[in-house]
Design a protein around this motif. Structure first.
Motif, PDB file in Angstrom:
ATOM      1  N   ALA A   1      51.919 -43.457 -20.061  1.00 56.44           N
ATOM      2  CA  ALA A   1      52.651 -43.553 -21.400  1.00 56.44           C
ATOM      3  C   ALA A   1      52.388 -42.504 -22.383  1.00 56.44           C
ATOM      4  N   THR A   2      51.123 -42.057 -22.385  1.00 52.54           N
ATOM      5  CA  THR A   2      50.704 -41.147 -23.339  1.00 52.54           C
ATOM      6  C   THR A   2      50.858 -39.526 -22.844  1.00 52.54           C
ATOM      7  N   ALA A   3      51.246 -39.503 -21.492  1.00 55.18           N
ATOM      8  CA  ALA A   3      50.974 -37.902 -21.017  1.00 55.18           C
ATOM      9  C   ALA A   3      51.668 -36.905 -21.834  1.00 55.18           C
ATOM     10  N   GLU A   4      52.888 -37.184 -22.244  1.00 52.53           N
ATOM     11  CA  GLU A   4      53.609 -36.388 -23.157  1.00 52.53           C
ATOM     12  C   GLU A   4      52.989 -35.996 -24.291  1.00 52.53           C
ATOM     13  N   LEU A   5      52.492 -36.865 -25.017  1.00 50.93           N
ATOM     14  CA  LEU A   5      51.614 -36.580 -26.184  1.00 50.93           C
ATOM     15  C   LEU A   5      50.410 -35.785 -26.047  1.00 50.93           C
ATOM     16  N   HIS A   6      49.857 -36.063 -24.811  1.00 53.13           N
ATOM     17  CA  HIS A   6      48.377 -35.634 -24.574  1.00 53.13           C
ATOM     18  C   HIS A   6      48.773 -34.308 -24.298  1.00 53.13           C
ATOM     19  N   SER A   7      49.866 -33.688 -23.631  1.00 55.70           N
ATOM     20  CA  SER A   7      50.107 -32.544 -23.269  1.00 55.70           C
ATOM     21  C   SER A   7      50.225 -31.706 -24.481  1.00 55.70           C
ATOM     22  N   LYS A   8      51.026 -32.330 -25.629  1.00 53.40           N
ATOM     23  CA  LYS A   8      51.298 -31.501 -26.667  1.00 53.40           C
ATOM     24  C   LYS A   8      50.202 -31.268 -27.458  1.00 53.40           C
ATOM     25  N   ALA A   9      49.194 -32.499 -27.639  1.00 58.20           N
ATOM     26  CA  ALA A   9      47.884 -32.174 -28.217  1.00 58.20           C
ATOM     27  C   ALA A   9      47.091 -31.202 -27.801  1.00 58.20           C
ATOM     28  N   GLU A  10      47.081 -31.047 -26.526  1.00 57.04           N
ATOM     29  CA  GLU A  10      46.091 -29.906 -25.734  1.00 57.04           C
ATOM     30  C   GLU A  10      46.742 -28.581 -26.138  1.00 57.04           C
ATOM     31  N   LYS A  11      47.833 -28.471 -26.481  1.00 57.01           N
ATOM     32  CA  LYS A  11      48.588 -26.906 -26.850  1.00 57.01           C
ATOM     33  C   LYS A  11      48.505 -26.748 -28.294  1.00 57.01           C
ATOM     34  N   MET A  12      48.047 -27.514 -29.185  1.00 56.91           N
ATOM     35  CA  MET A  12      47.887 -27.469 -30.605  1.00 56.91           C
ATOM     36  C   MET A  12      46.835 -26.472 -30.657  1.00 56.91           C
ATOM     37  N   LYS A  13      47.058 -25.399 -31.751  1.00 51.79           N
ATOM     38  CA  LYS A  13      45.959 -24.187 -31.619  1.00 51.79           C
ATOM     39  C   LYS A  13      44.705 -24.664 -32.016  1.00 51.79           C
ATOM     40  N   PHE A  14      44.606 -25.737 -32.742  1.00 51.52           N
ATOM     41  CA  PHE A  14      43.332 -26.286 -33.338  1.00 51.52           C
ATOM     42  C   PHE A  14      42.467 -26.852 -32.202  1.00 51.52           C
ATOM     43  N   ASN A  15      43.215 -27.509 -31.313  1.00 55.10           N
ATOM     44  CA  ASN A  15      42.564 -28.263 -30.218  1.00 55.10           C
ATOM     45  C   ASN A  15      42.041 -27.272 -29.211  1.00 55.10           C
ATOM     46  N   GLN A  16      43.003 -25.917 -28.946  1.00 56.28           N
ATOM     47  CA  GLN A  16      42.634 -25.017 -28.067  1.00 56.28           C
ATOM     48  C   GLN A  16      41.316 -24.414 -28.626  1.00 56.28           C
ATOM     49  N   ARG A  17      41.203 -23.975 -29.714  1.00 56.51           N
ATOM     50  CA  ARG A  17      40.054 -23.529 -30.610  1.00 56.51           C
ATOM     51  C   ARG A  17      39.007 -24.367 -30.379  1.00 56.51           C
ATOM     52  N   MET A  18      38.938 -25.610 -30.513  1.00 57.31           N
ATOM     53  CA  MET A  18      37.861 -26.580 -30.411  1.00 57.31           C
ATOM     54  C   MET A  18      37.380 -26.486 -28.936  1.00 57.31           C
ATOM     55  N   PHE A  19      38.231 -26.563 -28.072  1.00 54.34           N
ATOM     56  CA  PHE A  19      37.800 -26.656 -26.678  1.00 54.34           C
ATOM     57  C   PHE A  19      36.975 -25.424 -26.077  1.00 54.34           C
ATOM     58  N   ARG A  20      37.671 -24.335 -26.580  1.00 48.49           N
ATOM     59  CA  ARG A  20      36.953 -23.131 -26.040  1.00 48.49           C
ATOM     60  C   ARG A  20      35.906 -22.981 -27.104  1.00 48.49           C
ATOM     61  N   GLY A  21      35.262 -23.769 -28.132  1.00 44.73           N
ATOM     62  CA  GLY A  21      34.038 -23.666 -28.773  1.00 44.73           C
ATOM     63  C   GLY A  21      34.214 -22.466 -29.735  1.00 44.73           C
ATOM     64  N   GLU A  22      35.439 -22.060 -30.332  1.00 43.77           N
ATOM     65  CA  GLU A  22      35.671 -21.147 -31.401  1.00 43.77           C
ATOM     66  C   GLU A  22      35.943 -21.549 -32.815  1.00 43.77           C
ATOM     67  N   LEU A  23      35.449 -22.864 -33.062  1.00 43.11           N
ATOM     68  CA  LEU A  23      35.466 -23.360 -34.525  1.00 43.11           C
ATOM     69  C   LEU A  23      34.091 -22.964 -35.161  1.00 43.11           C
ATOM     70  N   SER A  24      34.326 -22.775 -36.635  1.00 41.58           N
ATOM     71  CA  SER A  24      33.037 -22.588 -37.167  1.00 41.58           C
ATOM     72  C   SER A  24      32.455 -23.996 -37.350  1.00 41.58           C
ATOM     73  N   ASN A  25      31.053 -23.837 -37.693  1.00 39.00           N
ATOM     74  CA  ASN A  25      30.361 -24.967 -38.092  1.00 39.00           C
ATOM     75  C   ASN A  25      31.092 -26.019 -39.207  1.00 39.00           C
TER      76      ASN A  25
END
Length: 71
Positions: free
Chosen positions: A6-30
């Motif tokens: 039920a949440t697969a499409e929203l989950h996929s969209k969330a994974e593609k958001m720039k902020f989330n991608q930066r967070m998952f790669r460890g690129e956010l500032s403190n």
């Protein structure tokens, strides 16, 4: 349909958001990460508060009908 389906499409969209991608790669500032955690804490605190309210409401309904308790 289960929750994952039920949440697969929203989950996929969330994974593609720039902020989330930066967070998952460890690129956010403190500061960015701290701000994210603070926002999450407010969200989860409200969820917990509402959960307790729902449990109290359920207790009231049960006590009116059977004298039982939810927790």
């Amino acid at each position: 349909m289960n929750l994952k389906e039920a949440t697969a499409e929203l989950h996929s969209k969330a994974e593609k958001m720039k902020f989330n991608q930066r967070m998952f790669r460890g690129e956010l500032s403190n500061d960015e990460y701290l701000n994210y955690l603070i926002q999450q804490s407010y969200i989860f605190q409200e969820i917990e508060n509402r959960a307790w309210e729902v449990m109290e409401e359920a207790d009231e309904l049960l006590s009116e009908s059977k004298g039982a308790k939810v927790y």
